[in-house]
Design a protein around this motif. Sequence first.
Motif, PDB file in Angstrom:
ATOM      1  N   VAL A  58      12.586   8.022  -9.527  1.00 26.05           N
ATOM      2  CA  VAL A  58      11.748   7.941  -8.339  1.00 26.05           C
ATOM      3  C   VAL A  58      12.561   7.416  -7.158  1.00 26.05           C
ATOM      4  CG1 VAL A  58      10.873   5.651  -9.027  1.00 26.05           C
ATOM      5  CG2 VAL A  58       9.632   6.989  -7.336  1.00 26.05           C
ATOM      6  N   PHE A  59      12.487   8.111  -6.042  1.00 23.20           N
ATOM      7  CA  PHE A  59      12.943   7.587  -4.758  1.00 23.20           C
ATOM      8  C   PHE A  59      11.745   6.882  -4.131  1.00 23.20           C
ATOM      9  CE2 PHE A  59      16.221  10.996  -4.881  1.00 23.20           C
ATOM     10  CZ  PHE A  59      17.340  10.237  -4.558  1.00 23.20           C
ATOM     11  N   GLU A  60      11.938   5.666  -3.702  1.00 17.17           N
ATOM     12  CA  GLU A  60      10.859   4.921  -3.056  1.00 17.17           C
ATOM     13  C   GLU A  60      11.324   4.410  -1.698  1.00 17.17           C
ATOM     14  OE1 GLU A  60       8.214   0.844  -3.609  1.00 17.17           O
ATOM     15  OE2 GLU A  60       9.615   1.474  -5.162  1.00 17.17           O
ATOM     16  N   VAL A  61      10.599   4.751  -0.660  1.00 18.49           N
ATOM     17  CA  VAL A  61      10.875   4.213   0.664  1.00 18.49           C
ATOM     18  C   VAL A  61       9.911   3.054   0.904  1.00 18.49           C
ATOM     19  CG1 VAL A  61       9.319   5.845   1.842  1.00 18.49           C
ATOM     20  CG2 VAL A  61      11.162   4.730   3.117  1.00 18.49           C
ATOM     21  N   THR A  62      10.425   1.977   1.457  1.00 22.85           N
ATOM     22  CA  THR A  62       9.615   0.787   1.727  1.00 22.85           C
ATOM     23  C   THR A  62       9.722   0.411   3.192  1.00 22.85           C
ATOM     24  OG1 THR A  62       9.946  -0.061  -0.517  1.00 22.85           O
ATOM     25  CG2 THR A  62       9.247  -1.654   1.148  1.00 22.85           C
ATOM     26  N   ALA A  63       8.589   0.119   3.816  1.00 22.63           N
ATOM     27  CA  ALA A  63       8.550  -0.404   5.185  1.00 22.63           C
ATOM     28  C   ALA A  63       8.690  -1.923   5.111  1.00 22.63           C
ATOM     29  CB  ALA A  63       7.238  -0.025   5.859  1.00 22.63           C
ATOM     30  N   VAL A  64       9.632  -2.455   5.870  1.00 26.17           N
ATOM     31  CA  VAL A  64       9.971  -3.878   5.812  1.00 26.17           C
ATOM     32  C   VAL A  64       9.637  -4.531   7.154  1.00 26.17           C
ATOM     33  CG1 VAL A  64      11.833  -5.532   5.371  1.00 26.17           C
ATOM     34  CG2 VAL A  64      11.827  -3.307   4.195  1.00 26.17           C
ATOM     35  N   PRO A  65       9.015  -5.727   7.141  1.00 28.87           N
ATOM     36  CA  PRO A  65       8.612  -6.370   8.393  1.00 28.87           C
ATOM     37  C   PRO A  65       9.719  -7.175   9.068  1.00 28.87           C
ATOM     38  CG  PRO A  65       7.802  -7.661   6.560  1.00 28.87           C
ATOM     39  CD  PRO A  65       8.479  -6.446   5.968  1.00 28.87           C
ATOM     40  N   THR A  66      10.967  -7.033   8.599  1.00 19.32           N
ATOM     41  CA  THR A  66      12.108  -7.693   9.231  1.00 19.32           C
ATOM     42  C   THR A  66      13.201  -6.661   9.461  1.00 19.32           C
ATOM     43  OG1 THR A  66      13.046  -8.300   7.078  1.00 19.32           O
ATOM     44  CG2 THR A  66      11.627  -9.937   8.158  1.00 19.32           C
ATOM     45  N   ALA A  67      14.052  -6.922  10.456  1.00 22.29           N
ATOM     46  CA  ALA A  67      15.119  -5.974  10.775  1.00 22.29           C
ATOM     47  C   ALA A  67      16.210  -5.976   9.712  1.00 22.29           C
ATOM     48  CB  ALA A  67      15.712  -6.289  12.144  1.00 22.29           C
ATOM     49  N   THR A  68      16.407  -7.116   9.063  1.00 22.27           N
ATOM     50  CA  THR A  68      17.413  -7.228   8.005  1.00 22.27           C
ATOM     51  C   THR A  68      16.825  -7.995   6.825  1.00 22.27           C
ATOM     52  OG1 THR A  68      18.326  -9.279   8.923  1.00 22.27           O
ATOM     53  CG2 THR A  68      19.342  -7.206   9.644  1.00 22.27           C
ATOM     54  N   LEU A  69      17.287  -7.683   5.633  1.00 18.50           N
ATOM     55  CA  LEU A  69      16.869  -8.425   4.451  1.00 18.50           C
ATOM     56  C   LEU A  69      17.731  -9.666   4.286  1.00 18.50           C
ATOM     57  CD1 LEU A  69      16.299  -5.698   1.697  1.00 18.50           C
ATOM     58  CD2 LEU A  69      14.559  -7.038   2.890  1.00 18.50           C
ATOM     59  N   VAL A  94       8.179  -8.109  -0.152  1.00 13.45           N
ATOM     60  CA  VAL A  94       7.979  -8.248   1.295  1.00 13.45           C
ATOM     61  C   VAL A  94       7.468  -6.966   1.945  1.00 13.45           C
ATOM     62  CG1 VAL A  94       9.810  -9.979   1.420  1.00 13.45           C
ATOM     63  CG2 VAL A  94      10.345  -7.583   1.955  1.00 13.45           C
ATOM     64  N   GLY A  95       7.512  -5.835   1.228  1.00 12.14           N
ATOM     65  CA  GLY A  95       7.144  -4.554   1.813  1.00 12.14           C
ATOM     66  C   GLY A  95       5.711  -4.520   2.313  1.00 12.14           C
ATOM     67  N   ILE A  96       5.482  -3.780   3.386  1.00 10.48           N
ATOM     68  CA  ILE A  96       4.132  -3.637   3.939  1.00 10.48           C
ATOM     69  C   ILE A  96       3.637  -2.192   3.814  1.00 10.48           C
ATOM     70  CG2 ILE A  96       4.326  -5.601   5.493  1.00 10.48           C
ATOM     71  CD1 ILE A  96       5.029  -3.687   7.751  1.00 10.48           C
ATOM     72  N   GLY A  97       4.421  -1.347   3.190  1.00  7.85           N
ATOM     73  CA  GLY A  97       4.021   0.031   2.949  1.00  7.85           C
ATOM     74  C   GLY A  97       5.103   0.748   2.172  1.00  7.85           C
ATOM     75  N   HIS A  98       4.723   1.788   1.451  1.00  8.84           N
ATOM     76  CA  HIS A  98       5.738   2.555   0.724  1.00  8.84           C
ATOM     77  C   HIS A  98       5.230   3.954   0.419  1.00  8.84           C
ATOM     78  CE1 HIS A  98       3.423   1.444  -2.931  1.00  8.84           C
ATOM     79  NE2 HIS A  98       3.946   2.540  -3.434  1.00  8.84           N
ATOM     80  N   THR A 143       7.236   9.503   6.658  1.00  7.35           N
ATOM     81  CA  THR A 143       6.352   9.195   7.772  1.00  7.35           C
ATOM     82  C   THR A 143       6.556   7.748   8.185  1.00  7.35           C
ATOM     83  OG1 THR A 143       4.596   8.647   6.206  1.00  7.35           O
ATOM     84  CG2 THR A 143       4.634  10.888   7.077  1.00  7.35           C
ATOM     85  N   ALA A 144       6.254   7.446   9.431  1.00  7.72           N
ATOM     86  CA  ALA A 144       6.468   6.096   9.953  1.00  7.72           C
ATOM     87  C   ALA A 144       5.630   5.074   9.186  1.00  7.72           C
ATOM     88  CB  ALA A 144       6.120   6.055  11.436  1.00  7.72           C
ATOM     89  N   GLY A 145       6.188   3.885   9.066  1.00  5.78           N
ATOM     90  CA  GLY A 145       5.478   2.806   8.397  1.00  5.78           C
ATOM     91  C   GLY A 145       4.370   2.234   9.262  1.00  5.78           C
ATOM     92  N   PRO A 146       3.600   1.308   8.717  1.00 11.09           N
ATOM     93  CA  PRO A 146       2.492   0.716   9.459  1.00 11.09           C
ATOM     94  C   PRO A 146       2.988  -0.202  10.583  1.00 11.09           C
ATOM     95  CG  PRO A 146       2.783  -0.405   7.370  1.00 11.09           C
ATOM     96  CD  PRO A 146       3.714   0.767   7.351  1.00 11.09           C
ATOM     97  N   PRO A 170       0.825  -1.218   0.000  1.00  8.75           N
ATOM     98  CA  PRO A 170       0.000   0.000   0.000  1.00  8.75           C
ATOM     99  C   PRO A 170       0.855   1.263   0.000  1.00  8.75           C
ATOM    100  CG  PRO A 170      -0.701  -1.559   1.706  1.00  8.75           C
ATOM    101  CD  PRO A 170       0.605  -2.058   1.179  1.00  8.75           C
ATOM    102  N   ALA A 171       0.369   2.284  -0.699  1.00  5.04           N
ATOM    103  CA  ALA A 171       1.053   3.586  -0.702  1.00  5.04           C
ATOM    104  C   ALA A 171       0.573   4.362   0.519  1.00  5.04           C
ATOM    105  CB  ALA A 171       0.750   4.335  -1.990  1.00  5.04           C
ATOM    106  N   ASN A 172       1.023   3.935   1.686  1.00  2.00           N
ATOM    107  CA  ASN A 172       0.525   4.486   2.951  1.00  2.00           C
ATOM    108  C   ASN A 172       1.577   5.291   3.699  1.00  2.00           C
ATOM    109  OD1 ASN A 172       2.172   2.352   3.606  1.00  2.00           O
ATOM    110  ND2 ASN A 172       0.571   1.103   4.556  1.00  2.00           N
ATOM    111  N   MET A 173       2.603   5.732   2.997  1.00  2.00           N
ATOM    112  CA  MET A 173       3.660   6.533   3.596  1.00  2.00           C
ATOM    113  C   MET A 173       3.917   7.760   2.728  1.00  2.00           C
ATOM    114  SD  MET A 173       6.238   3.375   4.520  1.00  2.00           S
ATOM    115  CE  MET A 173       7.545   4.433   5.149  1.00  2.00           C
ATOM    116  N   THR A 174       4.491   8.788   3.325  1.00  2.00           N
ATOM    117  CA  THR A 174       4.838   9.998   2.585  1.00  2.00           C
ATOM    118  C   THR A 174       6.340  10.214   2.650  1.00  2.00           C
ATOM    119  OG1 THR A 174       2.708  11.038   3.084  1.00  2.00           O
ATOM    120  CG2 THR A 174       4.507  12.491   2.405  1.00  2.00           C
ATOM    121  N   LEU A 175       6.958  10.273   1.493  1.00  2.00           N
ATOM    122  CA  LEU A 175       8.401  10.526   1.390  1.00  2.00           C
ATOM    123  C   LEU A 175       8.601  11.969   0.940  1.00  2.00           C
ATOM    124  CD1 LEU A 175      11.373   9.555   1.351  1.00  2.00           C
ATOM    125  CD2 LEU A 175      10.983   8.839  -1.026  1.00  2.00           C
TER     126      LEU A 175
END
Length: 240
Positions: A185-196, A214-218, A106-109, A73-78
């Motif tokens: 495009v710069f894209e920030v992605t929220a990741v549900p793990t501490a490391t890839l 794997v992203g849960i928000g961007h 903005t913070a991820g979900p 989901p595009a639920n973050m603002t970069l």
Amino acid sequence: MRPFRHAVSSFAILILAAGALGACSSSSGSPNGSGGSSGDAGTDAPKDTPASTDTQVSDAGFDYGFADGPTSPANMTLTVPALAGGTFPAENTCAGANTSPAMSWTAGPAGTMSYAVVLTDTFQGAAHWVIWDIPSSVTSLPAALPNGAVLTDPAGAKQLHKIEFFGSGSVYRGPCPMGATHTYVFEVTAVPTATLALGPAPHTEQIRGLLQSVGIGHGDAMATSNATPPPVDAGDAGGQ
């Protein structure tokens, strides 16, 4: 002599008839009249239709024109202040110092454990630069990140540029479309793990593909560039 002439004439007629039958048989195997190899009877030769290499896309939404586009989901603002005018400043491209711009998001979900940022040339689908394993407590990057595969600020973050374009190294590499105007495009992605979990010697597009799976928000920020490198001074010929 007449019987002999009649025999010759009959023989000639038979030869002509056989030739005509052979010609008809040959043309029926190649309807287009161009001939064909065995096994092609009754069908046209396949047409040469090379795949299109045009990946130019609209800036609207997230249809970047390559197969592994964002699915989260595009639920973050970069926010990238340097791109507010819609174009990359020279200092963030090969036309200038080629340093990374400052940015924040903005913070991820819920469930976000780390962040990653990718810079992509949407015209080519090429990922110029990736920084990942950014701690979830960090929601910004300073300008002019230093060279290095592993950074101390943000602590533990890792970065890589596109080796096929820029050679070995891990420093930021911005737009350089050699006078053509490309959208980046710069894209920030929220990741549900501490490391890839990456294999050895990953490529930037492989990392981007994993992030997008794997992203849960961007969130993203776009701008154009037509940067070209400055001319090399004749006195510096042969140098880096």
